[in-house]
Design an enzyme around this catalytic site. Structure first.
Site: not given
Length: 377
Positions: A89-90, A143, A264, A304, A307
């Site tokens: 991300d920015s 932004d 995300d 997983c 589990c």
């Protein structure tokens, strides 16, 4: 980056993002590695959950460890030993989150470091330079995240400045001759006409993909769905669509139904550390005493590591004793649950059985399937 679109069902899309570092099957969920790590997990463990791509945080990695140390290692991939795609991300959202300790101007954002109080300035050009040093496979423009609530006039001014910053981001990205992908971010709050203006401006500038920003910031869920229903069909069909910062499992399902390709969120990892675990039958709060002697796994349908090897009683015990292993096992499970959900959505779109998949998903949660408009273009 190349985006391939294989098939659709309604507005839901099945495709892939192809990078030099690997292929990302879409719809995709990206685990968040804010400081160059998915908390408590090795890169190999993250990969084992099914993740094809991670999200890194430009703002935090700029403050610590900084560009110089990053470049000494090569880039973020080398620094954290993740040799698959990374989106960064920015820094815009993190600056938005600073509240009173930042000042936004046309030039950029002045703020004090949350680490040591140092005065810092971040603008579109600097954001592009930092992300270039990180070697990000997907770079996000800088932004301003429109807050909620905001009047239409406030949202318009914010969106228009973000458009000007988008052009500056594009220009600096090109000046750096960055060979990777650059995504624009659609702003405009909950106002459809402003979202239209933002998207038109971004398409005129030209980007490799388009993110929908400024949602999941406190607005009612119906407003988020309304904006997605309005914006997604207008985004060029040959470009990926990324809903930033979302969200709960049902948010992913509803986003996919409306045409989103990428997501995300910190939720699966943060909630894992707080003992909130996602399953096919809803959320399990492992700190509840009812799990103290429960020999069952978290989710019979989950494959997983957690589990397959541990009981709810053991996870309850680890949590009560504040053992680090508990947070790690919980995180492995939650991330795998999210990836299994995305795998299921991809398979359902491929086979034209999305409606049945969505129905089964909500039935497992004991909820009715939310009604949506007839989502066909």
């Amino acid at each position: 980056m190349k985006f391939e679109l294989d098939t659709t069902q309604g507005r839901a899309r099945r495709g892939r993002l192809i990078f030099d570092r690997g292929t990302v099957e879409t719809p995709a969920f990206m685990p968040v590695g804010t400081y160059g790590t998915v908390k408590g997990m090795t890169p190999e463990e993250v990969r084992a959950t099914g993740a094809d791509i991670l999200l890194g945080n430009t703002f935090h990695l700029w403050l610590r460890p900084g560009e110089e140390i990053m470049r000494k290692h090569g880039d973020l991939h080398d620094f954290m030993n993740w040799q698959r795609p990374i989106l960064t991300d920015s820094g815009g959202f993190q600056v938005f989150s600073l509240g009173d300790i930042r000042k936004i101007t046309e030039e950029g954002v002045h703020f004090r470091s949350p680490i040591n109080g140092e005065k810092i300035f971040l603008d579109p050009e600097k954001s592009m330079q930092i992300q270039d040093s990180l070697g990000s496979d997907v770079v996000m423009i800088f932004d301003e995240c429109t807050p909620y609530p905001a009047t239409e006039d406030e949202a318009r001014k914010s969106m228009q400045m973000s458009l000007r910053w988008a052009q500056r981001s594009r220009d600096e990205f090109d000046r750096l001759e960055n060979p990777n992908a650059l995504f624009g971010i659609i702003q405009g709050g909950v106002y459809e006409d402003l979202r239209d203006e933002s998207l038109t401006g971004l398409v005129n500038i030209g980007f490799d993909g388009y993110a929908i920003g400024g949602l999941a910031v406190g607005e009612p869920k119906p407003d988020m769905h309304r904006i997605l229903e309005h914006v997604c069909p207008q985004i060029p069909a040959d470009k990926p669509r990324y809903l930033m910062g979302v969200g709960k499992p049902e948010d992913l399902v509803e986003g996919v139904r409306r045409g989103v390709d990428m997501f995300d969120c910190v939720m699966p990892t943060r909630n894992a550390r707080n003992g909130h675990l996602f399953t096919s039958e809803g959320v399990i709060k492992i700190r509840n005493a009812r799990h103290r002697d429960d020999t069952a796994p978290l989710d019979e349908k989950c494959d997983c590591y957690t589990c397959k090897n541990y009981s709810r009683a053991y996870l309850y015990h680890l949590d009560r004793c504040n053992e680090i292993l508990g947070a790690r096992l919980n995180t492995i499970h939650n991330l795998r649950y999210y990836q299994m959900l995305m795998e299921g959505l991809r398979g359902a779109i491929e086979t034209g059985t999305l409606d049945a998949f969505v129905s089964d998903f909500y039935t497992g949660l004991g909820r009715e399937v939310p009604e949506v408009p007839e989502l066909v273009d």
